[in-house]
Design an enzyme around this catalytic site. Structure first.
Site, PDB file in Angstrom:
ATOM      1  N   TYR A  51       0.845  -1.202   0.000  1.00  0.00           N
ATOM      2  CA  TYR A  51       0.000   0.000   0.000  1.00  0.00           C
ATOM      3  C   TYR A  51       0.879   1.251   0.000  1.00  0.00           C
ATOM      4  CZ  TYR A  51      -3.036   3.724   1.756  1.00  0.00           C
ATOM      5  OH  TYR A  51      -3.690   4.921   1.902  1.00  0.00           O
ATOM      6  N   SER A 134      -2.375  14.613   8.349  1.00  0.00           N
ATOM      7  CA  SER A 134      -3.318  14.255   7.286  1.00  0.00           C
ATOM      8  C   SER A 134      -4.762  14.292   7.793  1.00  0.00           C
ATOM      9  CB  SER A 134      -2.977  12.829   6.819  1.00  0.00           C
ATOM     10  OG  SER A 134      -4.056  12.239   6.148  1.00  0.00           O
ATOM     11  N   TYR A 157      -8.577  17.395   3.042  1.00  0.00           N
ATOM     12  CA  TYR A 157      -9.422  16.896   1.962  1.00  0.00           C
ATOM     13  C   TYR A 157     -10.791  17.503   2.221  1.00  0.00           C
ATOM     14  CZ  TYR A 157      -6.307  13.019   0.562  1.00  0.00           C
ATOM     15  OH  TYR A 157      -5.279  12.256   0.083  1.00  0.00           O
ATOM     16  N   THR A 183      -5.406  19.424  -0.685  1.00  0.00           N
ATOM     17  CA  THR A 183      -5.030  18.428  -1.708  1.00  0.00           C
ATOM     18  C   THR A 183      -6.116  18.388  -2.780  1.00  0.00           C
ATOM     19  OG1 THR A 183      -3.884  17.113  -0.058  1.00  0.00           O
ATOM     20  CG2 THR A 183      -4.397  16.012  -2.107  1.00  0.00           C
ATOM     21  N   ARG A 192      -5.148   1.114  -7.854  1.00  0.00           N
ATOM     22  CA  ARG A 192      -3.952   0.530  -7.233  1.00  0.00           C
ATOM     23  C   ARG A 192      -4.045  -0.992  -7.245  1.00  0.00           C
ATOM     24  NH1 ARG A 192      -3.773   4.943  -2.429  1.00  0.00           N
ATOM     25  NH2 ARG A 192      -4.098   6.755  -3.776  1.00  0.00           N
ATOM     26  N   LYS A 281      -1.893  21.433  -2.986  1.00  0.00           N
ATOM     27  CA  LYS A 281      -1.062  20.250  -3.282  1.00  0.00           C
ATOM     28  C   LYS A 281      -1.698  19.446  -4.412  1.00  0.00           C
ATOM     29  CE  LYS A 281       0.861  16.142  -1.020  1.00  0.00           C
ATOM     30  NZ  LYS A 281      -0.050  15.008  -1.204  1.00  0.00           N
ATOM     31  N   HIS A 305       0.790  12.909  -6.321  1.00  0.00           N
ATOM     32  CA  HIS A 305       0.389  12.029  -5.214  1.00  0.00           C
ATOM     33  C   HIS A 305       1.268  10.777  -5.192  1.00  0.00           C
ATOM     34  CE1 HIS A 305      -3.147  12.061  -2.387  1.00  0.00           C
ATOM     35  NE2 HIS A 305      -2.662  10.885  -2.110  1.00  0.00           N
ATOM     36  N   ARG A 308       0.315   7.700  -7.201  1.00  0.00           N
ATOM     37  CA  ARG A 308      -0.752   6.829  -6.669  1.00  0.00           C
ATOM     38  C   ARG A 308      -2.117   7.126  -7.271  1.00  0.00           C
ATOM     39  NH1 ARG A 308       0.975   4.774  -1.846  1.00  0.00           N
ATOM     40  NH2 ARG A 308      -0.976   4.802  -0.677  1.00  0.00           N
ATOM     41  N   GLY A 338       9.286  11.297  -5.246  1.00  0.00           N
ATOM     42  CA  GLY A 338      10.525  10.671  -5.712  1.00  0.00           C
ATOM     43  C   GLY A 338      11.784  11.074  -4.960  1.00  0.00           C
ATOM     44  N   GLY A 359       7.095  11.793   1.408  1.00  0.00           N
ATOM     45  CA  GLY A 359       6.026  10.846   1.700  1.00  0.00           C
ATOM     46  C   GLY A 359       6.662   9.513   2.058  1.00  0.00           C
ATOM     47  N   ARG A 360       6.887   8.693   1.009  1.00  0.00           N
ATOM     48  CA  ARG A 360       7.447   7.360   1.283  1.00  0.00           C
ATOM     49  C   ARG A 360       8.780   7.434   2.023  1.00  0.00           C
ATOM     50  NH1 ARG A 360       5.461   7.041  -3.894  1.00  0.00           N
ATOM     51  NH2 ARG A 360       3.682   5.631  -4.161  1.00  0.00           N
TER      52      ARG A 360
HETATM   53  C1  LAC Z   1      -3.440   7.592  -0.424  1.00  0.00           C
HETATM   54  C2  LAC Z   1      -4.418   8.592   0.134  1.00  0.00           C
HETATM   55  C3  LAC Z   1      -5.064   8.182   1.374  1.00  0.00           C
HETATM   56  O1  LAC Z   1      -2.596   8.006  -1.206  1.00  0.00           O
HETATM   57  O2  LAC Z   1      -3.823   9.848   0.292  1.00  0.00           O
HETATM   58  O3  LAC Z   1      -3.512   6.401  -0.105  1.00  0.00           O
END
Ligand code: LAC
Length: 409
Positions: A51, A134, A157, A183, A192, A281, A305, A308, A338, A359-360
């Site tokens: 995920y 978030s 959101y 966002t 996904r 964003k 995003h 995603r 990235g 993020g990641r």
């Molecule tokens: C996601 C949403 C929740 O990218 O921002 O999974």
């Protein structure tokens, strides 16, 4: 042999100490952000890992967000006095020690059961970094605001339920968040397929497809099952639980939750009502960047995003130069997507960005080791970035200019 301290106390004290030392040495042997991902993969169940790491459709944009940085080469300047350098800058009205911050990521209770978002916010405060909470956190925005006095941002959101949305913004103000970030790229869920294949559901459920994957991570499972926060949409205690069983259900749930007819007029109204640093964003074009400027947003976050949502969109780094030229020098630009190395941050700034958001890169640290893991992720990037500045001959953020980077196709 027996000592004065009862053996059990003695042992458990040393056990705890020993575990912390072992944990620190495991984290310290992660030398870069990809190493943290390898550790996270060993610690969280595969559906949750996927995920985090996965993207939409063929994951072309996901991969390009990273590979696009290779199109830019750093041009160092020689023989400059770099005996003292400062990486300090500011973004969204906040003074920050280095030009990157933690971006909003939803459902942190899945990545680090129990503490969830609190671990990231505490880690940020420890190193003086900025944390963006978030809308879809598992812990409440008040709990997150309460863990430190450090500056924080809030990602919003806009929901279909207007009353809920208004109430949310009132609470965000009340809790003292310094800046708001709207966002705009999530009016419906991205496709996904990794989530569908791995049997991910939100909140995670033991389905026939995924049961073995969860059982293989007993420590995570125990933490998840025993935390009352894991299943909750922290900010919406009265909202029926989001229970999503596959990617189609995820898309449907997003479609129901989010206000789909959100327009520039709504965004303008929000900017006025917020009356403070305001970012949009998900901006991916010069035309929208100009529109954001026109309605009074103070910052734009160039983001797809993390690949995603809409596959096939450009990498944010490839948009910086054009968008900086369009909006002029004053509007703040953040590159989101990235970032894996300090050199990526340097390249973003050289092309005209003010900061980068993670993020990641930080979620890998969170999943690998909670608060200590996030601190490690931030330290890695800080060390890499300041080393890059030193080797490129820059002593302050202002000295990083377009001349320090060249595009190669
Ligand atoms: C996601 C949403 C929740 O990218 O921002 O999974």
């Amino acid at each position: 042999m027996s000592g004065c301290i009862p053996a059990s106390t003695h042992d458990s004290f040393h056990e705890k100490d020993k575990n912390e030392v072992v944990e620190m040495s495991v984290l310290m042997s992660c030398y870069n952000i990809d190493d943290l991902a390898k550790l996270a993969r060993r610690r969280i169940p595969k559906p949750v890992f996927d995920y985090v790491e996965g993207g939409a459709d063929d994951e072309v944009t996901l991969a390009q967000n990273i590979s696009a940085f290779r199109r830019y080469q750093i041009v160092p300047r020689a023989l400059r006095d770099v005996s003292s350098i400062s990486t300090e800058t500011s973004i969204m009205g906040c003074q920050i020690p280095f030009p990157f911050y933690i971006s909003a990521t939803g459902f942190s209770g899945m990545m680090y059961p129990g503490e969830g978002e609190l671990a990231g916010a505490k880690a940020a405060a420890k190193v003086g970094a900025l944390y963006m909470a978030s809308t879809f956190s598992n812990r409440t925005l008040e709990e997150i605001a309460g863990v430190s006095d450090a500056d924080k941002l809030f990602q919003v959101y806009v929901l279909n339920d207007q009353r809920l949305s208004e109430e949310l913004l009132r609470r965000v103000k009340q809790a003292g968040y310094k800046g708001l970030c709207l966002t705009v790229d999530t009016v419906t869920g991205g496709n996904r397929e990794r989530d569908a294949r791995s049997g991910l559901s939100i909140p995670p459920r033991l389905t026939i497809k995924s049961v073995m994957q969860y059982m293989m991570r007993p420590k995570w499972l125990l933490g998840y099952m025993s935390s009352p926060h894991s299943m909750a949409l922290g900010n919406f205690p009265n909202m029926p639980k989001v229970s999503v069983t596959n990617s189609e259900a995820f898309t449907a749930a997003m479609g129901q939750l989010f206000k789909k007819n959100l327009t520039w007029a709504d965004a303008e109204k929000m900017v006025k009502e917020w009356d403070g640093p305001f970012a949009i964003k998900g901006i991916m074009s010069a035309a929208d960047a100009l529109k954001a400027k026109e309605i009074g947003a103070t910052a734009i976050i160039l983001s797809n995003h993390g690949g995603r949502q809409l596959d096939g969109t450009p990498a944010p780094i490839d948009l910086v130069e054009e968008i900086r030229a369009a909006v002029g020098p004053d509007m703040e630009i953040v590159v989101d997507g990235g970032i894996r190395r300090g050199t990526d941050i340097f390249k973003s700034l050289a092309l005209g960005a003010n900061a980068c958001s993670l993020g990641r890169a930080y979620v890998r640290g969170l999943s690998a080791g909670g608060e200590a893991g996030v601190v490690r992720a931030l330290q890695i990037l800080e060390t890499e970035f300041s080393r890059c500045m030193t080797l490129a001959g820059c002593t302050s953020i202002d000295e990083i200019t377009r001349e320090h980077v060249k595009r190669v196709d």
